[in-house]
Design an enzyme around this catalytic site. Sequence first.
Site, short mmCIF file in Angstrom:
data_model
loop_
_atom_site.label_atom_id
_atom_site.label_comp_id
_atom_site.label_asym_id
_atom_site.label_seq_id
_atom_site.Cartn_x
_atom_site.Cartn_y
_atom_site.Cartn_z
CG HIS A 139 -14.31 -28.05 -1.25
ND1 HIS A 139 -15.32 -28.10 -0.31
CD2 HIS A 139 -14.14 -26.75 -1.57
CE1 HIS A 139 -15.73 -26.86 -0.04
NE2 HIS A 139 -15.03 -26.03 -0.80
CG ASP B 246 -16.49 -31.23 0.60
OD1 ASP B 246 -16.51 -31.09 -0.64
OD2 ASP B 246 -16.09 -30.35 1.38
CB SER C 229 -13.21 -23.30 -0.17
OG SER C 229 -13.99 -23.53 -1.33
#
Length: 383
Positions: free
Chosen positions: A350, A347, A44
């Site tokens: 990240h 968040d 991610s």
Amino acid sequence: MAMASSASALLLAVSLAALHLCCRHGQGADAGHGITAIYSLGDSITDTGNLVMEAPPGMFETIMHLPYGVTFGYPTGRYSDGLLMIDFLAQDLGLPFLNPYLGKNKSFDHGVNFAVAGATAVDPADQYNLTVPVPVASNSLKVQLRWFKDFLKYTFGIDQEIRRRLQKSLVLVGEIGGNDYNYAFSQDKPVAEVEKLIPGVVKTIIDAAKEVLDMGASRVIVPGNFPIGCVPGYLAMNAAKSEPADYDSVGCLRELNDFAAKHNSRLRRAVADLQASYPHAAVAYADYFGSFLTLLHNASTLGFDAASTRKACCGGGGGEYNFDWRRMCGFDGAAACAEPSTYLSWDGIHMTQAAYGVMSRLIYHGKYLQPQILSFPEKYGQT
């Protein structure tokens, strides 16, 4: 996809900050010159839309909606408010942003992003990893490497053409491996037990890098892991069971940072072995750990809110970290901060576009790419 003005000012500040960033010109013959494509494997930290392309209906809905992508003005499939490090790198090399491999009707003329959020380094089917349940369908490094080979074979045909293409390309093998550990820690496994995963994870990453080099890649970057003890999600998860002595001077968990450092130390040694085994290729280790700590220690100078360096911009947890697994960014009860560019964490897991921009500058234009194998077009190379 223009950056917000505050983020642009931040990147300018990085250029001017006295952090001894150097090395505009790479080491070795033709280092950094003539790169016409980037191929990226990872998770991610790098995914620009693969997960949302293959997610079953109803899953990962939050990433498909605002506030994800709020700095763009719309969601893009990236786990951030805006750009990622891979985007800044492509931009600085004068290339377009990488399209996700699973995207439909996309251009792959200047590279492909094979990274998938949630991906592990070690395939979940491999024996050592069977005791660690993987909560999502993991497109592991093995899967991504197969996609990479299939793409090159389909697009360029014979091995000679593939090698010719890779001679003018940059390949990133990672960052990956973080989720192997994340899934283990989420099962409340002790650090000493999770450490047993490190040799297998590092070997898997290095074996993938070897395959890429054997295919003809001339420039390969292998990133390490972040200091996970500074991540708001980990800080919140461990808050109830941690004592004051467990934290360092900037409020990060020592044990988790020591764990990440062990992974990185082993990976760095393995990359050094790669460099010796492939002397005609430019192989570098990207120090995410050191660059993040430099960012953290200089947050105020770089335009970030010093009081929010360990707090998620988007979340519903409130308190010191603004993180709660039950009310993560995009869930009911969660909200985004007014100025993401003043936060390091987007968040709780990240980073924000602004933080990724600084990280990219520190790594690819500075001392945290070891050795420095890149140089940039004049308009992007000023540091």
